[in-house]
Design a protein around this motif. Sequence first.
Motif, PDB file in Angstrom:
ATOM      1  N   GLU A 176      33.373  52.347  37.761  1.00 33.47           N
ATOM      2  CA  GLU A 176      33.197  51.392  38.855  1.00 33.47           C
ATOM      3  C   GLU A 176      33.892  51.963  40.078  1.00 33.47           C
ATOM      4  O   GLU A 176      35.083  52.267  40.029  1.00 33.47           O
ATOM      5  CB  GLU A 176      33.809  50.045  38.463  1.00 33.47           C
ATOM      6  CG  GLU A 176      33.492  48.949  39.463  1.00 33.47           C
ATOM      7  CD  GLU A 176      34.667  48.040  39.735  1.00 33.47           C
ATOM      8  OE1 GLU A 176      34.957  47.154  38.936  1.00 33.47           O
ATOM      9  OE2 GLU A 176      35.298  48.242  40.802  1.00 33.47           O
ATOM     10  N   SER A 179      32.839  49.907  45.753  1.00 33.39           N
ATOM     11  CA  SER A 179      32.978  48.439  45.710  1.00 33.39           C
ATOM     12  C   SER A 179      33.464  47.798  47.013  1.00 33.39           C
ATOM     13  O   SER A 179      34.505  47.144  47.044  1.00 33.39           O
ATOM     14  CB  SER A 179      33.929  48.034  44.563  1.00 33.39           C
ATOM     15  OG  SER A 179      33.501  48.591  43.347  1.00 33.39           O
ATOM     16  N   ASN A 215      33.230  45.229  50.423  1.00 29.20           N
ATOM     17  CA  ASN A 215      32.962  43.802  50.575  1.00 29.20           C
ATOM     18  C   ASN A 215      31.905  43.599  51.641  1.00 29.20           C
ATOM     19  O   ASN A 215      31.976  44.199  52.714  1.00 29.20           O
ATOM     20  CB  ASN A 215      34.246  43.087  50.998  1.00 29.20           C
ATOM     21  CG  ASN A 215      35.370  43.351  50.027  1.00 29.20           C
ATOM     22  OD1 ASN A 215      35.166  43.338  48.810  1.00 29.20           O
ATOM     23  ND2 ASN A 215      36.544  43.628  50.555  1.00 29.20           N
ATOM     24  N   HIS A 269      37.587  52.339  50.542  1.00 32.70           N
ATOM     25  CA  HIS A 269      36.246  52.374  49.950  1.00 32.70           C
ATOM     26  C   HIS A 269      35.650  53.774  50.015  1.00 32.70           C
ATOM     27  O   HIS A 269      34.893  54.170  49.138  1.00 32.70           O
ATOM     28  CB  HIS A 269      35.334  51.370  50.657  1.00 32.70           C
ATOM     29  CG  HIS A 269      35.828  49.954  50.595  1.00 32.70           C
ATOM     30  ND1 HIS A 269      36.095  49.219  51.715  1.00 32.70           N
ATOM     31  CD2 HIS A 269      36.141  49.162  49.542  1.00 32.70           C
ATOM     32  CE1 HIS A 269      36.538  48.015  51.359  1.00 32.70           C
ATOM     33  NE2 HIS A 269      36.584  47.963  50.041  1.00 32.70           N
ATOM     34  N   TYR A 276      30.710  47.478  42.424  1.00 32.67           N
ATOM     35  CA  TYR A 276      31.025  46.058  42.196  1.00 32.67           C
ATOM     36  C   TYR A 276      31.328  45.442  43.556  1.00 32.67           C
ATOM     37  O   TYR A 276      32.465  45.481  44.038  1.00 32.67           O
ATOM     38  CB  TYR A 276      32.219  45.973  41.254  1.00 32.67           C
ATOM     39  CG  TYR A 276      32.735  44.589  40.915  1.00 32.67           C
ATOM     40  CD1 TYR A 276      31.969  43.687  40.177  1.00 32.67           C
ATOM     41  CD2 TYR A 276      34.022  44.209  41.283  1.00 32.67           C
ATOM     42  CE1 TYR A 276      32.468  42.439  39.835  1.00 32.67           C
ATOM     43  CE2 TYR A 276      34.534  42.955  40.935  1.00 32.67           C
ATOM     44  CZ  TYR A 276      33.746  42.079  40.219  1.00 32.67           C
ATOM     45  OH  TYR A 276      34.256  40.840  39.868  1.00 32.67           O
ATOM     46  N   GLY A 280      32.117  43.165  46.692  1.00 36.85           N
ATOM     47  CA  GLY A 280      32.833  41.930  47.021  1.00 36.85           C
ATOM     48  C   GLY A 280      31.834  41.046  47.743  1.00 36.85           C
ATOM     49  O   GLY A 280      31.687  41.122  48.957  1.00 36.85           O
ATOM     50  N   TYR A 293      39.633  35.808  42.468  1.00 32.88           N
ATOM     51  CA  TYR A 293      39.260  37.220  42.330  1.00 32.88           C
ATOM     52  C   TYR A 293      39.570  37.695  40.910  1.00 32.88           C
ATOM     53  O   TYR A 293      38.767  38.384  40.273  1.00 32.88           O
ATOM     54  CB  TYR A 293      40.068  37.995  43.374  1.00 32.88           C
ATOM     55  CG  TYR A 293      39.864  39.490  43.457  1.00 32.88           C
ATOM     56  CD1 TYR A 293      38.585  40.051  43.448  1.00 32.88           C
ATOM     57  CD2 TYR A 293      40.963  40.354  43.603  1.00 32.88           C
ATOM     58  CE1 TYR A 293      38.414  41.428  43.571  1.00 32.88           C
ATOM     59  CE2 TYR A 293      40.804  41.721  43.727  1.00 32.88           C
ATOM     60  CZ  TYR A 293      39.534  42.255  43.703  1.00 32.88           C
ATOM     61  OH  TYR A 293      39.374  43.619  43.818  1.00 32.88           O
ATOM     62  N   ASP A 352      37.007  38.963  37.933  1.00 32.65           N
ATOM     63  CA  ASP A 352      37.126  40.284  37.305  1.00 32.65           C
ATOM     64  C   ASP A 352      37.181  40.178  35.778  1.00 32.65           C
ATOM     65  O   ASP A 352      36.631  41.021  35.065  1.00 32.65           O
ATOM     66  CB  ASP A 352      38.373  41.019  37.828  1.00 32.65           C
ATOM     67  CG  ASP A 352      38.003  42.190  38.731  1.00 32.65           C
ATOM     68  OD1 ASP A 352      36.979  42.844  38.454  1.00 32.65           O
ATOM     69  OD2 ASP A 352      38.737  42.447  39.704  1.00 32.65           O
ATOM     70  N   TYR A 364      38.157  51.925  36.622  1.00 34.96           N
ATOM     71  CA  TYR A 364      38.147  51.192  37.886  1.00 34.96           C
ATOM     72  C   TYR A 364      38.777  52.096  38.937  1.00 34.96           C
ATOM     73  O   TYR A 364      39.987  52.332  38.897  1.00 34.96           O
ATOM     74  CB  TYR A 364      38.983  49.913  37.776  1.00 34.96           C
ATOM     75  CG  TYR A 364      38.397  48.833  36.898  1.00 34.96           C
ATOM     76  CD1 TYR A 364      38.552  48.878  35.513  1.00 34.96           C
ATOM     77  CD2 TYR A 364      37.710  47.759  37.453  1.00 34.96           C
ATOM     78  CE1 TYR A 364      38.031  47.876  34.713  1.00 34.96           C
ATOM     79  CE2 TYR A 364      37.182  46.748  36.656  1.00 34.96           C
ATOM     80  CZ  TYR A 364      37.341  46.815  35.289  1.00 34.96           C
ATOM     81  OH  TYR A 364      36.826  45.826  34.497  1.00 34.96           O
ATOM     82  N   VAL A 389      40.068  52.227  42.202  1.00 32.33           N
ATOM     83  CA  VAL A 389      40.473  51.262  43.233  1.00 32.33           C
ATOM     84  C   VAL A 389      41.831  51.678  43.809  1.00 32.33           C
ATOM     85  O   VAL A 389      42.735  52.065  43.077  1.00 32.33           O
ATOM     86  CB  VAL A 389      40.606  49.837  42.639  1.00 32.33           C
ATOM     87  CG1 VAL A 389      40.876  48.823  43.740  1.00 32.33           C
ATOM     88  CG2 VAL A 389      39.362  49.447  41.852  1.00 32.33           C
ATOM     89  N   GLN A 412      45.898  47.682  44.981  1.00 33.80           N
ATOM     90  CA  GLN A 412      45.463  46.707  43.967  1.00 33.80           C
ATOM     91  C   GLN A 412      46.007  47.024  42.575  1.00 33.80           C
ATOM     92  O   GLN A 412      45.502  46.495  41.583  1.00 33.80           O
ATOM     93  CB  GLN A 412      43.932  46.611  43.957  1.00 33.80           C
ATOM     94  CG  GLN A 412      43.408  46.112  45.290  1.00 33.80           C
ATOM     95  CD  GLN A 412      41.989  45.571  45.234  1.00 33.80           C
ATOM     96  OE1 GLN A 412      41.467  45.242  44.175  1.00 33.80           O
ATOM     97  NE2 GLN A 412      41.356  45.490  46.390  1.00 33.80           N
ATOM     98  N   HIS A 460      46.912  43.838  40.836  1.00 33.74           N
ATOM     99  CA  HIS A 460      45.730  43.071  40.449  1.00 33.74           C
ATOM    100  C   HIS A 460      45.093  43.638  39.173  1.00 33.74           C
ATOM    101  O   HIS A 460      44.768  42.890  38.243  1.00 33.74           O
ATOM    102  CB  HIS A 460      44.695  43.054  41.574  1.00 33.74           C
ATOM    103  CG  HIS A 460      43.370  42.508  41.144  1.00 33.74           C
ATOM    104  ND1 HIS A 460      43.171  41.165  40.891  1.00 33.74           N
ATOM    105  CD2 HIS A 460      42.199  43.107  40.851  1.00 33.74           C
ATOM    106  CE1 HIS A 460      41.926  40.971  40.487  1.00 33.74           C
ATOM    107  NE2 HIS A 460      41.315  42.142  40.450  1.00 33.74           N
TER     108      HIS A 460
HETATM  109  N1  ARG Z   1      35.906  44.646  46.676  1.00 38.83           N
HETATM  110  C1  ARG Z   1      37.284  44.938  46.457  1.00 38.83           C
HETATM  111  C2  ARG Z   1      37.984  45.264  47.766  1.00 38.83           C
HETATM  112  O1  ARG Z   1      37.383  45.839  48.640  1.00 38.83           O
HETATM  113  C3  ARG Z   1      37.482  46.083  45.516  1.00 38.83           C
HETATM  114  C4  ARG Z   1      36.954  45.841  44.139  1.00 38.83           C
HETATM  115  C5  ARG Z   1      37.704  46.604  43.102  1.00 38.83           C
HETATM  116  N2  ARG Z   1      37.171  46.382  41.800  1.00 38.83           N
HETATM  117  C6  ARG Z   1      37.452  45.342  41.006  1.00 38.83           C
HETATM  118  N3  ARG Z   1      36.882  45.289  39.828  1.00 38.83           N
HETATM  119  N4  ARG Z   1      38.277  44.422  41.406  1.00 38.83           N
HETATM  120  O2  ARG Z   1      39.136  44.968  47.934  1.00 38.83           O
END
Ligand code: ARG
Length: 633
Positions: A156, A159, A161, A170, A196, A198, A368, A372, A390, A392, A396, A399
């Motif tokens: 993944e 991702s 938003n 990103h 994935y 947002g 959120y 997930d 993941y 990321v 995060q 998270h």
């Molecule tokens: N969309 C989220 C952001 O930009 C990142 C997603 C990361 N992936 C996940 N499974 N939470 O902050």
Amino acid sequence: MAAQNPMQAPGLTQATYPDAFPERNPLDRLRIYIADEISRILDVEKTLVFGGLDRAASLDSGDLLLAVPRLRIQGIKPGELAVKIASQFDLRLTSGQLKKPIADGIYVRFFIETKYGFNYLVPDILHESSQYGFNTSSGLLNRDEPTTGRKRMIVEFSSPNIAKRFHAGHVRSAIIGNFLSNLYEVSGYEVIRMNYLGDWGRQYGLLACGWKRYGDEDAFVKDPIGHLLEIYVKICADFEPEDKAYAAARDRGEDTAMLESQGVLGEAKANFKGMEDGDEEALKLWRKFRALSIENFKETYARLNISFTVYSGESGVLPETMEMAESVQAKLGLTEPFDGATCIDFKKHGAPKLSEAIVRNRNGTTSYLLRDIGAAIQREKEYSMDEMLYVVMNEQDVHLNRLFKSLELMGGEYTALSKKMKHITFGRVAGMSSRKGNVKFLDELITEVAEYMHNVMRKNNDKYEQIENPEQVAEHLGISAILVQDMSGKKIHDYDFDLERMTSFEGDTGPYLQYAHARLASIFRRIDITPAEMLNADFSSLENSTHAANLLRIMMRWPDMVAQTLKTLEANTILTYLFKLAHELSASYDHLRVVNPPEGRAVSAARAALYKAAQQVLRNGMGVLGLTPVDRM
Ligand code: ARG
């Protein structure tokens, strides 16, 4: 080429050496010969020797290196054992692939007999071509069945938003995630590349408010992502004074629930509630935002040669999945009420660093984290993957740890699921921004760097005029500059985006790597040696050249490097390797002329074969990193 390849290891190896890939990794072939022989001399376990044979750090110190203490033999000094190994090592059993080993303190150093390398390895590389170095590792569940016995991996990444800023995090995730997907793919995994999005949450309620006030159908169709961001920025500005008032009220210790049900926030919450409750009007608008945004993302990713198997998103997590997860949590006493919301207090469950997190908001909407959790459960159901990454940014970290911990605490199949999941974290990039601000961030970034490279290319008019599609080449060079800079350090490190440095031809940059490739391409444009001549070349002329030997020995390491990268998951493992190859290439040209050398055509053919193999290795490496090699620049 001789029919019988003495570098082919004996067939019995897989049972004896389960981690070895002798058919695809030349260093593993050597390791097997050496392990067999040392096990005979010292009566130690073969796999112990095999696992102790590391690549020597520099070519001067060997091809493989054994630190004798790793054999864990008691009672005899390692130095003495090293001498014993070196003196009793029977070279005949290695089919002449190795030189006599050298005892050096507690080490034994092994060097390849380059004659064999030239005769068998170079043709092997040419023969395997785009597959050389690949399928050497654990991705195959069943090594005899490469097409059906593959592990399934979800990566993944990126991702972003919808409507919010597409930022450096990103971009980095896209670059790293694409690299990891490539890496797992060439290692034999079936990879599902997942974006994935947002695309759910209160901010879409806010966006819907913004659309009512500022939305413009034409502007949206022309530039969906840009227009949505513009609206989002405006509505956030409208919301700001309100937001400040809430904060102040909270500071005074007042209950803000009443306040928050009014004004922009009240409207936004109501909109999002409508979406969660399946209100068709609210959903229609949201679907339109989502669909056009995805079309836009696809175009931009395509410039980077990135595509996704699936665009999933937070919106795709089904209410029933999340309710089911919540009921498991409730039964186990993991969740508790908190100010009208539900939360998990990780401090009470052995993870104090994760403090507490909301699972479901006060007004009944999902968090959120809960989304997930649901997403992971659904992915397991849909794909039954073996592993899931993941990719990321490190902001995060908490998270993702909460996500993994929540599932782990849920027990049984959920614990099992959490064990498949892994966070690939990475640091920040400072100063990655484009001229016109944030809109279509990545697109502009690529364009800006590509234009810069185009100007550099124009400076050499003679070369420039021969390039068929200079815009395209400039784009590839620009992308290489960005990618290589991003992947030059360990991914956890922060770095500064530096246009000047990344586009330079000096130092280990993307353009330098592309130049190394293009220079080889130019050599091949100037000779007429056929592929058959290269495959059947007489390599004896190369035997006395240190430059040729170094190139060979570096190329021999490539499959091992790929296997190692699968352990480090660091692109810079490959990058450092490719730069080493590139440096060795540029040092060799004066000594190994290919175009009309005074020594004649046979020598030219041998050198051409060597360079062709090197070009292949460069291409394979660049491909894994996500770079498109150019032939002219
Ligand atoms: N969309 C989220 C952001 O930009 C990142 C997603 C990361 N992936 C996940 N499974 N939470 O902050």
